[in-house]
Design an enzyme around this catalytic site. Structure first.
Site, mmCIF file in Angstrom:
data_model
loop_
_atom_site.group_PDB
_atom_site.id
_atom_site.type_symbol
_atom_site.label_atom_id
_atom_site.label_comp_id
_atom_site.label_asym_id
_atom_site.label_seq_id
_atom_site.Cartn_x
_atom_site.Cartn_y
_atom_site.Cartn_z
ATOM 1 N N LYS A 21 0.848 -1.201 0.000
ATOM 2 C CA LYS A 21 0.000 0.000 0.000
ATOM 3 C C LYS A 21 0.874 1.238 0.000
ATOM 4 O O LYS A 21 1.844 1.309 0.753
ATOM 5 C CB LYS A 21 -0.871 -0.004 1.284
ATOM 6 C CG LYS A 21 -1.858 1.149 1.363
ATOM 7 C CD LYS A 21 -3.134 0.854 0.614
ATOM 8 C CE LYS A 21 -4.012 2.080 0.440
ATOM 9 N NZ LYS A 21 -3.592 2.945 -0.690
ATOM 10 N N SER A 74 -7.282 5.735 3.907
ATOM 11 C CA SER A 74 -7.282 4.945 2.667
ATOM 12 C C SER A 74 -7.794 3.543 2.959
ATOM 13 O O SER A 74 -8.535 2.949 2.162
ATOM 14 C CB SER A 74 -5.860 4.821 2.103
ATOM 15 O OG SER A 74 -5.545 5.914 1.283
ATOM 16 N N ASN A 86 -1.381 19.544 0.092
ATOM 17 C CA ASN A 86 -2.566 18.976 0.759
ATOM 18 C C ASN A 86 -2.322 18.761 2.259
ATOM 19 O O ASN A 86 -3.134 19.155 3.092
ATOM 20 C CB ASN A 86 -2.931 17.654 0.071
ATOM 21 C CG ASN A 86 -4.058 16.935 0.788
ATOM 22 O OD1 ASN A 86 -3.826 16.198 1.743
ATOM 23 N ND2 ASN A 86 -5.284 17.177 0.380
ATOM 24 N N LYS A 88 5.304 2.034 -2.895
ATOM 25 C CA LYS A 88 5.318 3.450 -3.312
ATOM 26 C C LYS A 88 5.710 3.529 -4.766
ATOM 27 O O LYS A 88 6.514 2.721 -5.247
ATOM 28 C CB LYS A 88 6.328 4.229 -2.469
ATOM 29 C CG LYS A 88 6.247 5.731 -2.630
ATOM 30 C CD LYS A 88 4.996 6.309 -1.988
ATOM 31 C CE LYS A 88 5.272 7.337 -0.963
ATOM 32 N NZ LYS A 88 4.309 7.556 0.059
ATOM 33 N N LYS A 91 4.617 2.427 8.492
ATOM 34 C CA LYS A 91 3.451 3.291 8.759
ATOM 35 C C LYS A 91 2.172 2.469 8.927
ATOM 36 O O LYS A 91 1.381 2.699 9.824
ATOM 37 C CB LYS A 91 3.293 4.272 7.587
ATOM 38 C CG LYS A 91 2.400 5.440 7.878
ATOM 39 C CD LYS A 91 2.239 6.317 6.643
ATOM 40 C CE LYS A 91 3.553 6.940 6.182
ATOM 41 N NZ LYS A 91 3.334 7.904 5.077
ATOM 42 N N THR A 128 -4.674 13.117 6.239
ATOM 43 C CA THR A 128 -3.270 13.102 6.673
ATOM 44 C C THR A 128 -3.021 14.280 7.615
ATOM 45 O O THR A 128 -2.458 14.113 8.705
ATOM 46 C CB THR A 128 -2.317 13.156 5.455
ATOM 47 O OG1 THR A 128 -2.748 12.183 4.502
ATOM 48 C CG2 THR A 128 -0.895 12.878 5.860
#
Ligand code: GLU
Length: 428
Positions: free
Chosen positions: A78, A362, A237, A114, A102, A205
């Site tokens: 992820k 997510s 963001n 990623k 994480k 986030t």
């Protein structure tokens, strides 16, 4: 002093925590533990491809694209997709490693991945950006899926880009019969609401970082929020939503920055107003113009790096006056700087805890997609806050009992949970 690459930093951090963690395992398990740590130093695999895009003027251009799948012992890979000039194989390897930790921190059932493309998306037209996004999704299509690898937005990517990618992935599935019946919408997160996105995902986030700030304020006994001054580096963001929620809760945001420069106003800035003028004029206004480096050295209560990695280096660390640092970017502090900050008694809340709110939401989006049943904004936040609070409290406890830094305490919890799964599965 030699600066290490992002992935070298990720490996140094892993080696540091492995030294401490090893003793927690029985003698007969320690060699399997060592094998697991070695395996975690490099991703399971990294895909690389040159994407050829037709430009508006009829010419074609090539862009190098990557996807790193670090580890999936805890669940599907992820992590986001980044569009930036500084993307590299090394960088996606580091970022995917941090994603593994994480996801373990808040306990969501994922491993780490990623992706990225070496590009400055600001020079692309909307049509070129769409073609690049579609080409990227097509390159990834054979390697992703809701139970395999679930991409999301990262630096310079957003819900619109996810929508193009979902559409391209769906077409690929139809053309190739790949995983027929598998939910294409659950293959990406961070989507627009109309296409199966989750309430609260966009701000998650930043907001997750605010939950962390509130817990930290309790521990540090900062009872008067107005007196807690905050400098934020980065106004994308993450930086924006962190600033906005901090302001709404009564904290004083004194400095903000973007890639062009920074502003400082000791009386406080209203992030919503700063964003409105930035959208009109293209620049930050409302305070004295300072440099990004001056922002990092401001005499504030909390410093929040919310842009890119390797900004708090051994050169900058001695100049930092903040009482605490909340890492909202991924990998903003080098291990050398970490050691200096610890000596100075600065409390640092590491990225894999501080910015875990995004990937945790997510996860909620993915759960909603798989069920086809959607939650209200209040329901999402009511699920996010306890996960962030619990992670913070548990890690703070580890820090107190082990007398390690918050970074080490966070890594102890995260790496242990990944290694335990590798042992349980018999992978090592
Ligand atoms: N790009 C975000 C991160 O670095 C979110 C990843 C995701 O939601 O999968 O945490």
């Amino acid at each position: 002093m030699k600066t290490h690459s992002a992935h070298e930093n990720a490996v140094i951090q892993l080696e540091q925590v492995a030294k401490i963690l090893r003793n927690e395992y029985a003698d007969e398990v320690q060699s399997r533990f060592d094998t697991a740590i070695d395996k975690l130093k490099t991703p399971d695999r990294v895909f690389e491809e040159s994407l050829t895009i037709q430009m508006d003027d009829g010419s074609s251009r090539e862009f190098t694209a990557f996807r790193s799948q670090h580890d999936n012992a805890r669940g599907p890979y992820k992590g986001g997709i980044r569009f930036h000039e500084n993307v590299s194989r090394d960088e996606v390897m580091a970022l995917s490693t941090w994603m593994t930790w994480k996801c373990a921190v808040t306990g969501i059932p994922y491993g780490g991945g990623k992706g990225g493309v070496i590009v400055n998306p600001r020079i692309l037209s909307a049509g070129e950006l769409q073609r690049l996004s579609r080409a990227y999704a097509r390159f990834l299509a054979p390697y992703i899926g809701p139970w395999v690898d679930v991409p999301a937005p990262d630096v310079n990517t957003n819900g619109q880009i996810m929508a193009w990618m979902v559409d391209e992935y769906e077409q690929f599935q139809l053309e190739t019969n790949k995983s027929q019946g598998e939910n294409p919408v659950a293959t990406f997160t961070g989507k627009p609401l109309e296409l199966g996105g989750s309430q609260g995902r966009e701000e998650a986030t930043g907001l997750g970082g605010i939950y962390v700030l509130e817990k930290l304020a309790e521990k540090m006994k900062w009872s008067d929020k107005k007196k807690v001054s905050i400098a934020i580096q980065g106004f994308g963001n993450v930086g924006y939503w962190f600033a906005k929620h901090a302001f709404d809760r009564g904290y004083t945001v004194v400095a903000l920055s973007d890639s062009k420069g920074a502003i400082y106003n000791p009386e406080g800035l209203d992030p919503e107003k700063v964003l409105a003028t930035k959208q009109k004029t293209g620049t930050l206004s409302g305070g004295k113009a300072i440099t990004n480096e001056e922002l990092l050295a401001l005499d504030v209560t909390v410093l929040v790096p919310a842009a890119l990695e390797n900004v708090i280096t051994a050169e900058i660390a001695p100049k930092i006056k903040a009482a605490a640092i909340i890492e909202m970017a991924n990998g903003p502090t080098t291990p050398e700087a970490d050691a200096l900050l610890e000596k100075k008694g600065i409390v640092l809340i590491p990225d894999v805890l501080a910015n875990a709110g995004g990937v945790t939401t997510s996860y909620f989006e993915w759960v909603q997609n798989l069920h086809g049943y959607y939650w209200s904004h209040a329901e999402v936040l009511a699920k996010l806050q306890p996960l962030m609070d619990r992670a913070f409290i548990e890690i703070w406890k580890v820090k107190e009992t082990s007398k390690q830094s918050m970074r080490m305490a966070t890594y102890m919890k995260a790496v242990k949970s990944v290694v335990d799964l590798m042992l349980l599965r018999g992978r090592v």
